[in-house]
Design a protein around this motif. Structure first.
Motif, mmCIF file in Angstrom:
data_model
loop_
_atom_site.group_PDB
_atom_site.id
_atom_site.type_symbol
_atom_site.label_atom_id
_atom_site.label_comp_id
_atom_site.label_asym_id
_atom_site.label_seq_id
_atom_site.Cartn_x
_atom_site.Cartn_y
_atom_site.Cartn_z
ATOM 1 N N UNK A 148 33.631 38.088 18.952
ATOM 2 C CA UNK A 148 33.191 37.169 17.885
ATOM 3 C C UNK A 148 32.083 36.363 18.479
ATOM 4 N N UNK A 149 32.174 35.879 19.738
ATOM 5 C CA UNK A 149 31.095 35.089 20.161
ATOM 6 C C UNK A 149 29.868 35.657 20.668
ATOM 7 N N UNK A 150 29.996 37.172 20.776
ATOM 8 C CA UNK A 150 28.588 37.798 21.288
ATOM 9 C C UNK A 150 28.634 38.000 22.438
ATOM 10 N N UNK A 151 29.901 37.428 23.460
ATOM 11 C CA UNK A 151 29.791 37.777 24.736
ATOM 12 C C UNK A 151 30.258 39.229 25.338
ATOM 13 N N UNK A 152 30.287 39.407 26.638
ATOM 14 C CA UNK A 152 30.672 40.655 26.788
ATOM 15 C C UNK A 152 32.277 41.022 26.686
ATOM 16 N N UNK A 153 32.361 42.383 26.345
ATOM 17 C CA UNK A 153 33.877 42.731 26.142
ATOM 18 C C UNK A 153 34.829 42.828 26.970
ATOM 19 N N UNK A 154 35.914 42.710 26.875
ATOM 20 C CA UNK A 154 37.035 42.350 27.760
ATOM 21 C C UNK A 154 37.063 43.716 28.533
ATOM 22 N N UNK A 155 37.856 43.710 29.480
ATOM 23 C CA UNK A 155 38.224 44.781 30.443
ATOM 24 C C UNK A 155 38.907 46.014 29.712
ATOM 25 N N UNK A 156 39.236 47.091 30.064
ATOM 26 C CA UNK A 156 39.665 48.219 29.443
ATOM 27 C C UNK A 156 41.178 48.133 29.129
ATOM 28 N N UNK A 157 41.897 46.916 29.452
ATOM 29 C CA UNK A 157 43.334 46.843 29.453
ATOM 30 C C UNK A 157 44.226 47.700 30.249
ATOM 31 N N UNK A 158 43.574 48.430 31.383
ATOM 32 C CA UNK A 158 44.484 49.223 32.084
ATOM 33 C C UNK A 158 45.425 48.160 33.071
ATOM 34 N N UNK A 159 44.899 47.218 33.525
ATOM 35 C CA UNK A 159 45.626 46.075 34.416
ATOM 36 C C UNK A 159 46.904 45.449 33.423
ATOM 37 N N UNK A 160 46.473 45.342 32.106
ATOM 38 C CA UNK A 160 47.498 44.695 31.213
ATOM 39 C C UNK A 160 48.864 45.739 30.922
ATOM 40 N N UNK A 161 48.287 47.107 30.738
ATOM 41 C CA UNK A 161 49.257 48.178 30.803
ATOM 42 C C UNK A 161 50.291 48.291 31.959
ATOM 43 N N UNK A 162 49.588 48.198 32.981
ATOM 44 C CA UNK A 162 50.319 48.238 34.286
ATOM 45 C C UNK A 162 51.290 47.338 34.410
ATOM 46 N N UNK A 163 50.781 46.190 34.219
ATOM 47 C CA UNK A 163 51.801 44.847 34.107
ATOM 48 C C UNK A 163 52.937 45.111 33.133
ATOM 49 N N UNK A 164 52.652 45.329 31.908
ATOM 50 C CA UNK A 164 53.772 45.483 31.013
ATOM 51 C C UNK A 164 54.714 46.585 31.513
ATOM 52 N N UNK A 165 54.309 47.637 32.127
ATOM 53 C CA UNK A 165 55.334 48.534 32.506
ATOM 54 C C UNK A 165 55.935 48.149 33.457
ATOM 55 N N UNK A 166 55.250 47.537 34.668
ATOM 56 C CA UNK A 166 56.041 47.160 35.861
ATOM 57 C C UNK A 166 57.127 46.137 35.397
ATOM 58 N N UNK A 167 56.928 45.468 34.500
ATOM 59 C CA UNK A 167 57.787 44.333 33.978
ATOM 60 C C UNK A 167 58.916 45.046 33.225
ATOM 61 N N UNK A 168 58.781 46.042 32.495
ATOM 62 C CA UNK A 168 59.931 46.803 31.779
ATOM 63 C C UNK A 168 60.665 47.361 33.031
ATOM 64 N N UNK A 169 60.033 47.939 33.805
ATOM 65 C CA UNK A 169 60.773 48.741 34.750
ATOM 66 C C UNK A 169 61.665 47.853 35.545
ATOM 67 N N UNK A 170 61.088 46.728 35.942
ATOM 68 C CA UNK A 170 62.037 45.743 36.490
ATOM 69 C C UNK A 170 63.152 45.306 35.645
ATOM 70 N N UNK A 171 62.989 44.870 34.552
ATOM 71 C CA UNK A 171 64.014 44.688 33.611
ATOM 72 C C UNK A 171 65.151 45.951 33.363
ATOM 73 N N UNK A 172 64.634 47.233 33.339
ATOM 74 C CA UNK A 172 65.814 48.153 33.024
ATOM 75 C C UNK A 172 66.376 48.678 34.654
#
Length: 401
Positions: A148-172
């Motif tokens: 919205x502010x016209x700045x650069x777009x954020x990263x692809x989200x691969x890191x976030x996806x990896x973090x979420x999966x690693x968290x779920x794996x630890x819980x399980x």
């Protein structure tokens, strides 16, 4: 065996469990509780007596092998169980402040709204794969949207996806230990692994340019971060008493951590260990000049302050380093590369893996090994250079095939 009167059901007995036919015509299996208490019914009803007996035999076999789990234990919702997992310190009983905040954010944003609504015992590998794929698409689409502010777009989200999966794996994994699932349903190969690119080595010429482009009151921080292999938070949290100029050592005890809720807090180091680092003579000389230029202070006072007398902050140091690398056109470097390059130089100077672990504060040898690899690569370059010089001096041209 065909009775259907609930008050007088037909029952067969075995050494381990019993089977009876209920009024509905279906069959129920009963067997001892894991704690030795009264017999309990199986988790479901069966169409035939044979199916019930097979279930009893499987339960008995699984308990004997230590792999049995009661599916009724997994009736707790994943989102609730995951929140309790965080509050109880994860699989090790203790989580760092920033890790806690990350896990809570991942839970609220990416797990609770979808797969978190399922019971722990209902989570299957297929569900995890579906959730993981959908999350990847969602994060990629979000990254593609213009800001919205016209700045650069954020990263692809691969890191976030990896973090979420690693968290779920630890819980399980903990759910498996608790007997809520028979096996961890997070079985996507390589999904939770960190894939970091090798950071660039900072030659002394580049280090000198970066050092000299910093404000005068920050140059000692940069010099010490390189010589003592400091993380940014460790450099900011140093006290006068941590530096021993007579022995030429620096004691690294704590770090300044940026949190969302409490701002900057002081915690133990990343590995929660205290380390003492022998400083290069050049670094010791820089610290002697620095302390001679600032007022004397109590041992508990911060080691580094700005020229105004105010305590140095993480944000100031990060901003100054970014400004310095931009002005010198050395944008490939991050602040952490001071630590990385200092350790690589130590390895090139002959430090063993054990010595690198001690200097860096690493808890495992795998982290220190990458600096040994860098030293080995440098060793080949040195050897080739020596060979060229020797051939020139001995007047022997290189052999041709």
């Amino acid at each position: 065996m065909e009775g259907n009167d609930m008050n007088n059901p037909k029952t067969t007995r075995a050494n381990f469990g019993t089977v009876r036919q209920l009024k509905s015509g279906r069959w129920q299996a009963r067997y001892p509780r894991e704690d030795g208490g009264p017999r309990m019914p199986g988790p479901t009803m069966f169409k035939t007596s044979k199916e019930a007996h097979v279930h009893i035999a499987n339960v008995q076999s699984d308990r004997a092998r230590g792999i049995y789990h009661d599916p009724r234990k997994g009736e707790r919702l994943l989102a609730i169980y995951a929140q309790e997992w965080i509050e109880n310190g994860g699989s090790r009983g203790k989580l760092a402040i920033r890790t806690t905040e990350l896990y809570e954010d991942l839970l609220v944003r990416h797990i609770a709204p979808n797969i978190g609504k399922r019971a722990v015992g209902q989570i299957t590998p297929a569900m995890v794969r579906g959730w993981y794929t959908a999350l990847g698409k969602e994060l990629a689409e979000r990254a593609a949207r213009p800001r919205a502010d016209g700045g650069e777009r954020v990263a692809s989200g691969k890191t976030r996806q990896r973090q979420a999966y690693a968290f779920l794996k630890g819980v399980m994994n903990t759910a498996k230990t608790d007997g809520m699932v028979g096996s961890n349903p997070c079985q996507i190969i390589g999904a939770g692994m960190v894939r970091t690119e090798e950071r660039p080595f900072m030659p002394m010429e580049d280090f000198t340019r970066l050092l000299e482009s910093h404000p005068a009151d920050l140059q000692p921080v940069i010099a010490l971060a390189f010589g003592a292999h400091l993380r940014l938070g460790e450099a900011v949290a140093l006290r006068r008493s941590d530096l021993d100029l007579e022995k030429g050592t620096l004691k690294v005890v704590r770090q300044a951590v940026q949190t969302r809720r409490a701002g900057v807090v002081i915690t133990p180091t990343k590995t929660e260990d205290t380390r003492s680092v022998d400083l290069p003579l050049v670094t010791v000389e820089a610290m002697i000049l620095y302390l001679a230029s600032v007022p004397r202070a109590l041992p508990a006072a911060p080691l580094f302050t700005r020229s105004t007398g105010k305590v140095l902050t993480r944000a100031q140091l990060q901003h100054a380093f970014k400004k310095s690398r931009d002005s010198t056109d050395l944008r490939q470097y991050h602040f952490h590369d001071l630590r990385h390059s200092g350790l690589t130089l130590a390895a090139q100077s002959g430090a063993t893996v054990r010595e690198l672990m001690a200097r860096a504060g690493h808890s495992t040898s795998s982290a220190a090994m990458k600096y040994q690899h860098a030293a080995e690569e440098r060793g080949r370059i040195i050897a080739d250079g020596m060979s060229a010089a020797m051939r020139t001096g001995m007047n022997r041209p290189p052999k041709t095939a």
